[in-house]
Motif scaffolding. Structure first.
Motif, mmCIF file in Angstrom:
data_model
loop_
_atom_site.group_PDB
_atom_site.id
_atom_site.type_symbol
_atom_site.label_atom_id
_atom_site.label_comp_id
_atom_site.label_asym_id
_atom_site.label_seq_id
_atom_site.Cartn_x
_atom_site.Cartn_y
_atom_site.Cartn_z
ATOM 1 N N ILE A 237 34.801 40.348 38.293
ATOM 2 C CA ILE A 237 35.209 40.346 37.065
ATOM 3 C C ILE A 237 35.375 38.785 37.097
ATOM 4 O O ILE A 237 35.667 38.435 37.809
ATOM 5 C CB ILE A 237 36.453 41.284 36.576
ATOM 6 N N GLU A 238 34.206 38.457 35.745
ATOM 7 C CA GLU A 238 34.969 37.541 34.938
ATOM 8 C C GLU A 238 34.189 37.791 33.921
ATOM 9 O O GLU A 238 34.043 38.716 33.593
ATOM 10 C CB GLU A 238 32.871 36.588 35.905
ATOM 11 N N GLY A 239 35.333 36.566 33.285
ATOM 12 C CA GLY A 239 35.444 35.619 31.584
ATOM 13 C C GLY A 239 35.333 34.801 31.075
ATOM 14 O O GLY A 239 35.521 34.157 32.706
ATOM 15 N N SER A 240 34.985 34.725 30.666
ATOM 16 C CA SER A 240 34.994 33.172 29.627
ATOM 17 C C SER A 240 34.940 33.272 28.249
ATOM 18 O O SER A 240 34.969 34.080 27.819
ATOM 19 C CB SER A 240 33.412 32.263 30.053
ATOM 20 N N LEU A 241 35.104 31.608 27.700
ATOM 21 C CA LEU A 241 35.087 31.845 26.616
ATOM 22 C C LEU A 241 33.528 33.064 25.798
ATOM 23 O O LEU A 241 33.526 32.957 24.610
ATOM 24 C CB LEU A 241 35.360 30.823 25.385
ATOM 25 N N LEU A 242 32.866 32.426 26.309
ATOM 26 C CA LEU A 242 30.957 33.197 26.154
ATOM 27 C C LEU A 242 31.027 34.150 26.278
ATOM 28 O O LEU A 242 29.570 35.107 25.943
ATOM 29 C CB LEU A 242 30.098 32.033 26.795
ATOM 30 N N GLY A 243 32.075 35.099 27.349
ATOM 31 C CA GLY A 243 31.232 36.582 27.116
ATOM 32 C C GLY A 243 32.607 37.526 28.672
ATOM 33 O O GLY A 243 33.365 36.339 29.399
ATOM 34 N N ALA A 244 31.633 38.100 29.298
ATOM 35 C CA ALA A 244 32.398 38.676 30.108
ATOM 36 C C ALA A 244 31.419 39.990 31.253
ATOM 37 O O ALA A 244 30.234 39.825 30.863
ATOM 38 C CB ALA A 244 33.745 39.643 29.648
ATOM 39 N N SER A 245 31.633 39.965 32.290
ATOM 40 C CA SER A 245 30.690 40.445 33.764
ATOM 41 C C SER A 245 31.264 41.317 34.263
ATOM 42 O O SER A 245 32.843 40.661 34.803
ATOM 43 C CB SER A 245 29.553 39.702 33.932
ATOM 44 N N THR A 246 31.300 42.412 34.597
ATOM 45 C CA THR A 246 31.462 43.109 35.824
ATOM 46 C C THR A 246 30.909 43.686 36.763
ATOM 47 O O THR A 246 29.868 44.074 36.499
ATOM 48 C CB THR A 246 32.793 43.618 35.411
ATOM 49 N N THR A 247 30.449 43.653 37.880
ATOM 50 C CA THR A 247 29.996 44.411 39.311
ATOM 51 C C THR A 247 30.753 45.237 39.905
ATOM 52 O O THR A 247 31.645 44.713 40.449
ATOM 53 C CB THR A 247 28.883 42.717 39.673
ATOM 54 N N LEU A 248 30.150 46.205 39.809
ATOM 55 C CA LEU A 248 31.174 47.306 41.111
ATOM 56 C C LEU A 248 29.921 47.712 42.330
ATOM 57 O O LEU A 248 28.554 47.836 42.044
ATOM 58 C CB LEU A 248 31.260 48.335 40.861
ATOM 59 N N GLU A 249 30.007 47.329 44.029
ATOM 60 C CA GLU A 249 29.873 47.743 44.676
ATOM 61 C C GLU A 249 29.932 49.359 45.729
ATOM 62 O O GLU A 249 31.484 48.933 45.249
ATOM 63 C CB GLU A 249 29.371 46.848 45.507
ATOM 64 N N THR A 250 29.391 49.662 45.803
ATOM 65 C CA THR A 250 30.139 51.135 46.467
ATOM 66 C C THR A 250 28.845 51.306 47.691
ATOM 67 O O THR A 250 27.670 51.021 47.665
ATOM 68 C CB THR A 250 29.666 52.578 45.293
ATOM 69 N N ILE A 251 29.376 52.263 48.568
ATOM 70 C CA ILE A 251 29.011 52.774 49.284
ATOM 71 C C ILE A 251 29.214 54.412 50.189
ATOM 72 O O ILE A 251 30.909 54.498 49.956
ATOM 73 C CB ILE A 251 28.664 51.966 50.363
ATOM 74 N N SER A 252 28.237 55.500 50.398
ATOM 75 C CA SER A 252 28.944 56.271 50.353
ATOM 76 C C SER A 252 29.522 56.258 52.021
ATOM 77 O O SER A 252 29.183 55.346 52.958
ATOM 78 C CB SER A 252 28.468 57.295 50.458
#
Length: 822
Positions: A237-252
């Motif tokens: 998870i990342e956030g700043s005054l310019l926006g935000a993002s999230t990245t999810l990694e999964t494996i079975s």
């Protein structure tokens, strides 16, 4: 005696500290042929060793600033040998080997801390560098602009020019799938997000010219991105005054299915509010991407890449004041706006890729993708302007204000543009490798369907008189001779186009790595072919067949000096895409043919030690001979073509990059480039092309506080000389050769690392659950340089002289950041 023992203990302690400070870290995930994590792999380097865990993950401490040989071994698999690996002090280098069952896959992998693939001439860049370096549009393109030969003078744009080409001449692949960018965008602040999500990257390769036949039919460059295949559950998870993002990694649990999904949001208000135009600005840039993998067996995998992005750009400009001129004659442009822009750019892409491992030597794949773009530009903007003299009396209460008018007028811009584009691709590739010899082949079919309605116009009113177009059929003697005819737009484009193109292309190439006496050599020979057919409503059918041979040769002499030489030569032909078929009035010219460029590239790579740390100096000289050139103009990021193959051109230059550990444990570089590119339109003589950058200097620098190594600094500096441009749209380039001002910019970021791979915390600590945690700030345009990308042209009523008023880019901005990974 006590004193001697104390001294000996102190020296021993200092020696241990010195040894500990001269280590580096090799990390990664060991995979089998099925791209599944491989546990209990023995990893040994001299007396140092470790094993991979159940997720295939390993971490090995190495001695820094010296050559290391690392051996990966596992029962039932042949060894992987990593030779001559040199890492700098405190550096972390990621290497993810794939172990095969019955053949030695690596007889000596050439890997260096500088990130260079020495034989093929491809520049590779660490994903961590991409994620850490600050920029107004941080990510892959932000890093590319710090390389020699790559430039663009607009920090809000993700587009880039390479060695004199424009940004329609660059190929971009993600996991072997070609990706596209929006078509109608005309200003950088409308762009929003790049397609490439830097948090999903595991590999990045870039070639600025002379690339192999396996890459497509573009004139300038290729960017090849590889997205991650997750081996464990993770969340960033990342956030700043310019926006935000999230990245999810999964494996079975059975390791057959894995996914990585990224969601990004961006708002450019922080940048736009730093410009001289006051505005009610409400942009929404959202992007969602997923890369999924399912392993049916050891020999068959299926991948899916999906993307949805929307740029909803709403802008209501209010006022603007720009001061310009000289100290003796200062002037100002005052503008009062009415109206608004409401633009929407929606892009959707889906792709399926099937990989089939026929045997240990042969790999086949089949890729199908579809890209759909729906774009709308609706705007009505009335700009009433006043050109005046500025009060320079420091004792006056109105210092800096306009005190007398030299010209007044208004401008009305209207647009009702709609575009619907559908692009379908179906391709097959194969690769057969044995005994350092490789043959690759590919076939591809592409169908492009464009439906475009273009309706835009610009009216100019000066002192109550509508200015008519500067075309021969219009006599412009106003206001001395008023006319009573119809009001005609000064510039306009009215067209409705339905165009489809079918393309059939293929390539075959052969490469070999061998010995020539005591010297190592590598060569690659290949050829591409394409047949394309153009159809559409109300236009003539057109077809063309192209052949493009290409070759590369490298030699690494058996000298004491670590030096490598490369030469590449080839034909690069770019058939027209839809926008290249459309002229400045919006109409389609079906007779436009492919542009052609012959590349000649001569380069060297010299690796050496400086301050007991490894460095690499990469040098290249290049020449490009172009014919059938389709000339164009650039305004901000909007390219408008003449849609006519009526020019020849050339480009030549020199690129240098010094890359290494200027600070122990970090990677930095200095780039220097020189370029000259000119074109000859209708045999009228050579003039500079719109991308004639000339001099480029850039620095990427990373540092940390020695006593506080978790406090880190990231800096990028760029200086580009001005490009031709800023002239009125109707100006003849042979009569008006003006250059924009030089582009100078410095961006700095400072972060404190609370947790990462080297800084883990025990159970019970508040940071125990974090794999990474950092906070920091960024200062964009540190020195508040006034850069400009276009000019606004206004006329002085008294002298009839036109003035170029620069449209300045963003000023100094502070941004706060927070990042974490679980």
């Amino acid at each position: 005696m006590i004193y001697s023992k104390s001294l000996l203990t102190l020296l021993l302690f200092l020696w241990i500290c010195a040894v500990q400070s001269q280590t580096a870290t090799l990390v990664g995930t060991v995979l089998d042929e099925n791209n599944l994590p491989l546990a209990n792999v023995n990893i040994v380097s001299g007396d140092l060793g470790t094993t991979s865990d159940t997720d295939g993950y390993y971490l090995l401490q190495l001695i820094a600033d010296t050559k290391n040989t690392v051996i990966f071994s596992h029962l039932g698999h042949e060894n992987v040998v990593l030779e001559d690996l040199i890492l700098t002090t405190n550096e972390t280098f990621e290497f993810n080997p794939v172990m095969k069952t019955d053949t030695i896959q690596v007889a000596g992998v050439e890997v260096s801390a500088t990130g260079e693939k020495k034989l093929e001439g491809i520049t590779t860049i660490s994903p961590e560098v991409v994620r850490n370096i600050p920029g107004a549009n941080a990510g892959v393109e932000n890093i590319l602009k710090l390389l020699p030969g790559v430039s663009f003078n607009n920090e809000l744009s993700t587009q880039y020019n390479v060695r004199g080409g424009n940004f329609d001449e660059n190929l971009v692949y993600v996991n072997g799938i070609e990706v596209y960018r929006p078509f109608l965008i005309r200003s950088a602040q409308q762009e929003g997000l790049s397609f490439v999500n830097s948090h999903m990257i595991s590999g990045l390769e870039f070639s600025p010219g002379g690339f192999q036949a396996k890459y497509g039919d573009k004139l300038s460059s290729v960017l090849d991105i590889t997205y991650k295949t997750p081996v464990s559950l993770g969340l960033r998870i990342e956030g700043s005054l310019l926006g935000a993002s999230t990245t999810l990694e999964t494996i079975s649990k059975n390791k057959k299915f894995s996914s990585i999904t990224g969601v990004r949001y961006r708002n450019n208000s922080l940048f736009v509010n730093s410009q001289q135009t006051e505005t009610n600005f409400n942009p929404t840039f959202i992007d969602v991407q997923s890369f999924l993998t399912y392993r049916f067996s050891k020999k068959f995998h299926l991948d899916f890449l999906g993307n949805f992005s929307i740029n909803d750009y709403e802008n209501e400009p209010l006022t603007r004041q720009t001061n310009f001129g000289t100290i003796n004659e200062p002037r100002a442009l005052l503008v009062f706006y009415e109206g608004r822009e409401d633009n929407t750019y929606t892009n959707t892409m889906g792709a399926l890729k099937a990989d089939f491992l026929l045997n240990e030597n042969t790999k086949l794949n089949l890729v199908s993708s579809i890209y759909h773009a729906q774009e709308e530009e609706f705007s009505d903007i009335i700009a009433s302007y006043e050109l005046g003299e500025v009060d320079t009396n420091l004792g006056s209460g109105s210092v800096g204000d306009v005190i007398s008018s030299r010209g007044v007028g208004s401008q009305f811009n209207r647009a009702r543009n709609e575009l619907d584009a559908l692009i379908f691709n179906l391709s097959h590739r194969g690769n057969h490798t044995k005994n350092e010899k490789s043959i690759e082949w590919g076939l591809k079919f592409t169908h492009e369907d464009f439906r475009d309605q273009l309706r835009e116009s610009e009216f100019i009113d000066s002192a109550g008189f509508i200015i008519r177009p500067s075309r021969p059929e219009f006599v412009n003697n106003q206001p001395e001779e008023p006319f009573t005819g119809d009001i005609v737009a000064f510039e306009s484009a009215q067209a409705t186009n339905f165009v489809n193109t079918n393309r059939f292309s293929g390539f075959v190439q052969y490469s070999e790595q061998a010995k020539w006496g005591e010297h190592d050599i590598y060569f690659n020979l290949g050829i591409r072919a394409q047949h394309w057919i153009l159809n559409g409503e109300g236009i003539d059918r057109n077809a063309q067949t192209l052949f493009s041979p290409r070759g590369q040769f490298s030699i690494k002499p058996n000298w004491n000096t670590d030096l490598l030489f490369r030469f590449a030569m080839g034909s690069y032909q770019q058939p027209p895409f839809y926008r290249e078929l459309r002229d400045i009035t919006g109409n389609i010219n079906p007779n436009v043919e492919a542009q052609r460029s012959i590349h000649y590239v001569l380069g060297s790579e010299y690796s050496f030690n400086l301050w007991n740390r490894p460095f690499t100096l990469t040098s290249e000289a290049y020449y490009k001979d172009l014919d059938n050139v389709n000339t164009y103009t650039i305004e901000d990021v909007r390219i408008r073509y003449a849609a006519d193959n009526n020019a020849t051109a050339y480009a030549y230059g020199f690129d240098f990059r010094l890359n290494g550990s200027f600070v122990p444990g970090t990677t930095s570089w200095v780039s220097l480039g020189y370029l000259e590119t000119k074109e000859n339109i209708d045999n009228r003589g050579d003039i500079s092309r719109p991308t004639d950058q000339r001099l480029k200097f850039a620095v990427l620098f990373q540092d940390y506080v020695p006593t506080i190594p978790n406090l880190r600094l990231y800096l990028n500096l760029v200086y580009n000389t001005g490009v031709p441009g800023g002239s009125p749209n109707n100006a003849d380039p042979y009569d008006f050769q003006n250059r924009l001002r030089d582009y100078r910019r410095a961006d700095m970021g400072i972060s404190y690392i609370f947790a990462d791979d080297k800084n883990q915390h025990p159970e019970g600590h508040w940071l125990h659950g974090f794999k990474e945690f950092n906070v920091g700030f960024e200062i964009f345009n540190m020195f508040n340089n006034q850069n400009s990308i276009t000019n606004t042209w206004v006329r002085d009523v008294d002298t009839q002289q036109q003035f170029a008023v620069p449209n300045f880019l963003t000023g100094r901005i502070l941004n706060l950041k927070l990042g974490m990974r679980f």
